[in-house]
Design a protein around this motif. Structure first.
Motif, PDB file in Angstrom:
ATOM      1  N   ALA A  21       0.818  -1.222   0.000  1.00 29.20           N
ATOM      2  CA  ALA A  21       0.000   0.000   0.000  1.00 29.20           C
ATOM      3  C   ALA A  21       0.847   1.265   0.000  1.00 29.20           C
ATOM      4  O   ALA A  21       0.326   2.357  -0.265  1.00 29.20           O
ATOM      5  CB  ALA A  21      -0.932   0.003   1.212  1.00 29.20           C
ATOM      6  N   THR A  77     -11.135  -0.819  -3.401  1.00 29.35           N
ATOM      7  CA  THR A  77      -9.806  -0.312  -3.043  1.00 29.35           C
ATOM      8  C   THR A  77      -9.620   1.113  -3.553  1.00 29.35           C
ATOM      9  O   THR A  77      -9.155   2.001  -2.824  1.00 29.35           O
ATOM     10  CB  THR A  77      -8.714  -1.233  -3.604  1.00 29.35           C
ATOM     11  OG1 THR A  77      -8.927  -2.565  -3.121  1.00 29.35           O
ATOM     12  CG2 THR A  77      -7.332  -0.757  -3.183  1.00 29.35           C
ATOM     13  N   LEU A 135     -10.108   5.072  -1.398  1.00 30.46           N
ATOM     14  CA  LEU A 135      -9.161   6.189  -1.477  1.00 30.46           C
ATOM     15  C   LEU A 135      -9.860   7.467  -1.931  1.00 30.46           C
ATOM     16  O   LEU A 135      -9.653   8.555  -1.363  1.00 30.46           O
ATOM     17  CB  LEU A 135      -8.023   5.846  -2.439  1.00 30.46           C
ATOM     18  CG  LEU A 135      -7.049   4.755  -1.995  1.00 30.46           C
ATOM     19  CD1 LEU A 135      -6.083   4.427  -3.137  1.00 30.46           C
ATOM     20  CD2 LEU A 135      -6.274   5.201  -0.763  1.00 30.46           C
ATOM     21  N   ARG A 188      -5.167   0.436  -6.677  1.00 29.02           N
ATOM     22  CA  ARG A 188      -4.804   1.737  -6.099  1.00 29.02           C
ATOM     23  C   ARG A 188      -4.224   2.668  -7.160  1.00 29.02           C
ATOM     24  O   ARG A 188      -4.456   3.876  -7.129  1.00 29.02           O
ATOM     25  CB  ARG A 188      -3.805   1.539  -4.955  1.00 29.02           C
ATOM     26  CG  ARG A 188      -4.446   1.183  -3.618  1.00 29.02           C
ATOM     27  CD  ARG A 188      -3.436   1.177  -2.485  1.00 29.02           C
ATOM     28  NE  ARG A 188      -2.545   0.015  -2.560  1.00 29.02           N
ATOM     29  CZ  ARG A 188      -2.796  -1.150  -1.981  1.00 29.02           C
ATOM     30  NH1 ARG A 188      -3.921  -1.314  -1.281  1.00 29.02           N
ATOM     31  NH2 ARG A 188      -1.952  -2.147  -2.085  1.00 29.02           N
TER      32      ARG A 188
END
Length: 704
Positions: free
Chosen positions: A419, A498, A502, A685
């Motif tokens: 991450a 995911t 964010l 991401r």
């Protein structure tokens, strides 16, 4: 009945066992179907083992000793299994990529512990593992069912014998019959119910299979002989043998067993048992038993039955390793014949030099005479050396499996840093979208890390599994925000969480999940599991609940997938079952963020493959990818329905996954898929920026 000690042994049933296993091997190798031979084998196992125990329990004065029985089982079952597992472990290391070693280690331990059927049942219920390659140990599920039955039946009979002999006396026979009949009926009813609810899991369930063994045990104990005309016996035997031989061709056992259709092979096996159930008959004499039974009692069939167990163990891993080595999905006639021939040779060698020397003398479970060394003691040096060698191999195999699992676990412990990878060194999708330059570095996640690079919602238990029809709501993003996106559908909607999480934290909206494994939003009456196309009735039930819940919750937007890959031709399509969903949302004035599904990695024959497997096997990002035209149409099918549904807002991230003409396995030093068709959390991401741009263009929730 059926023991050598009694002077009468059912050699025809040894032959039947050989035919059953031969059918299993032939249908596996050439037809990719279930023959019903395993069901016949289960019945005969119950007949030989269970029937013998019941007869002992029904005989006054006969003591039932569990330790000798368990010792006999260990000597009968484990040696050949250990040999095959050890050979399979070597072939796995030589042929299979490292990404498959963990699954083999898990199933090797499950096979040695005789819970392989439950391991496979869990795999069938685990959508994240549904696309894994077929295991070379998958067939051992039936051995595990038998092993569990032997121990449970032994405990049941010994416990019941103590009770019934004391309380019922001469009527103990009735007590046993009633008890086992109730258990048989209960197991059969459970099999029917579970077959309708979750057939894939029921297929491996010991509870759903117990009735087949219990029927064999009941017949073996309470029907020592029958008085019937020979013409009736012969007719029954002919019909039964014909049913067994044709079962695999006429019944799709993969989908229909262990439900009511399993009565065909089970009933046929029992008919053959009963057709020659005559205490005074000898299968080797003419005129006293039906011709089919005499045929099965001939030397070729009995010899085949003698090595049936080893043949069953060997044929499947040899087939799977051959397919893995050649990259094929099936074998032709010559290749299949070679696989069967090698299996037969190895089965004979295993029977002759491993099984026979270690069998217990006089065991009723034995199918061939025990080899006795020409020495006074039953256990002399050759047998001790063989037994010790097999035991050491089993210990080494167990230790190696545990060691590899620990090694992989330690490697995945580094997954937490995924991450925080540098966007300049690991741009992922940004390399495609923004044409970023980046240094060449080792790919992340690695091929061994990929399996666990999954959405947080999966780890949090925020997606209903196959059996659960409840709607599970979890909240991500800015949990205090007033603006809401409902993330709804199957795992192909879920893997976007995911990036959405964010974006929600960054732009102050929350995401509420409405997810179920393998189940998109659809109005289909009989939906199919995404990925393997088996019927999924609980998906329909869940859809009815989730649509009402979403409409009642009234989110600002619903985010879900809007397309699926074609199963019959290249490209993708918007399924007709989605149209009713769009109409319901439109009628309730709820706009939909309709995401085009991501490409699925499939071979030319349509079978999915794991890019991580391909990379571990020496491939590169391109060779482990797929042509874009095979998985994505030139035109997003969702766009054809925007005029009909003005609140349908198409999103398309295909250019963040694929190049103009090719979808590679990795981009920007990041592995794209964690399996065959789910985006890795790390790559997802890297897509957050482009996804945010598209969502902002629709919602106008934040400035450009």
């Amino acid at each position: 009945m059926g023991t050598r000690d009694s002077g009468f042994y059912r050699h025809d049933l040894d032959g039947l066992r050989g035919v059953a296993i031969a059918l299993v091997a032939v249908f596996h190798v050439w037809f990719g179907r279930v023959s019903g031979g395993v069901d016949v084998f289960l019945v005969l196992s119950g007949f030989f083992f269970g029937g013998r125990l019941l007869r002992a329990a029904l005989t006054p004065g006969v003591a039932l000793r569990p330790v000798p029985e368990i010792t006999r089982l260990i000597r009968r079952l484990l040696p050949a299994l250990v040999v095959v597992l050890a050979a399979s472990a070597v072939l796995t290391i030589l042929i299979q990529p490292q990404t498959r070693w963990e699954a083999f280690a898990d199933q090797s331990l499950a096979s040695l512990g005789y819970f392989q059927n439950w391991e496979l049942a869990n795999t069938a219920a685990d959508y994240l593992r549904a696309g894994e390659s077929v295991s070379p140990l998958q067939h051992i599920w039936s051995m595990s069912v038998q092993g569990q039955f032997y121990i449970a039946f032994l405990a049941l009979i010994i416990g019941s014998a103590l009770l019934f002999r004391r309380m019922l006396g001469r009527r103990a026979r009735t007590g046993f019959v009633v008890l086992l009949s109730v258990l048989t009926i209960a197991s059969f009813v459970y099999a029917i119910i579970e077959h309708d609810a979750d057939q894939a899991t029921a297929y491996y369930s010991s509870f759903a299979r117990a009735w087949e063994l219990l029927l064999g045990a009941l017949v073996g104990a309470i029907v020592p002989s029958l008085r019937c005309p020979m013409w009736l016996r012969t007719t029954a035997a002919v019909v039964a043998l014909a049913a067994i031989l044709s079962c695999g061709a006429l019944i799709d056992g993969v989908r229909e067993f262990p439900g009511p259709w399993a009565l065909v092979p089970v009933g046929a096996a029992l008919l053959l048992v009963l057709s020659a159930a005559n205490r005074h008959a000898d299968p080797h004499t003419r005129g006293r038993i039906p011709a089919p039974n005499r045929l099965l009692a001939t030397r070729p069939f009995v010899a085949l039955g003698a090595m049936a167990y080893s043949l069953y163990l060997w044929h499947w891993p040899l087939l799977i390793f051959y397919l893995a080595q050649t990259g094929s999905s099936r074998v032709n006639f010559a290749e299949g014949a070679a696989v069967l021939a090698v299996s037969g040779v190895l089965a004979w060698l295993t029977t002759r030099y491993v099984e026979d020397p270690l069998r217990t003398r006089g065991s009723a479970a034995a199918t061939v005479p025990v080899v006795r060394w020409p020495l006074r003691s039953r256990w002399r040096r050759p047998t001790i050396v063989l037994g010790s060698t097999v035991a050491l191999v089993g210990v080494a195999l167990t230790a190696t499996s545990f060691t590899w699992r620990e090694h992989v676990t330690a490697l995945r412990a580094n997954g937490d840093e995924l991450a925080t990878l540098s966007p300049h060194e690991y741009p992922g999708a940004r390399a495609l979208i923004n044409h970023m330059r980046f240094p060449k570095l080792p790919m992340r996640p690695t091929v061994l890390e990929a399996k666990n690079d999954i959405p947080e919602s999966t780890k949090d238990g925020c997606i209903s599994d196959f059996d659960n029809i409840d709607v599970i709501n979890c909240t991500y993003g800015d949990k205090a925000a007033t603006r809401t996106i409902a993330l709804a559908g199957g795992s192909h909607a879920e893997h976007w969480i995911t990036a959405l999480d964010l974006l929600g934290q960054r732009h102050h909206f929350k995401i509420v999940t409405y997810l179920k494994m393998g189940c998109p939003l659809t109005t289909e009456e009989v939906p199919l599991v995404m990925g393997d196309n088996r019927p999924y009735p609980k998906c329909h039930e869940w859809n009815q609940r989730v649509m009402s819940k979403i409409i009642a919750d009234r989110p600002d937007y619903v985010f879900t997938t809007s397309t699926r890959p074609w199963n019959i031709k290249p490209g993708d399509v918007m399924p007709s079952g989605y149209l009713g969903v769009w109409q319901q949302f439109s009628d309730n004035h709820i706009p939909v963020l309709a995401m085009r599904d991501t490409p699925w990695m499939v071979r030319d024959d349509g079978e999915p493959f794991f890019p991580s497997d391909c990379l571990a096997d020496g491939g590169d990002a391109k060779s482990c990818g797929i042509e874009r035209s095979k998985v994505l149409s030139d035109h997003n099918p969702t766009l054809d329905y925007v005029a009909q549904f003005p609140l349908l807002k198409p999103l398309d991230m295909s250019d963040a996954v694929c190049r103009k003409d090719y979808c590679r396995a990795a981009e920007g030093n990041v592995l794209i898929y964690h399996d065959a068709h789910h985006i890795s959390a790390t790559y997802m991401r890297s897509m957050a920026g482009e996804l945010g741009r598209q969502i902002r263009a629709v919602t106008r929730w934040w400035p450009a």
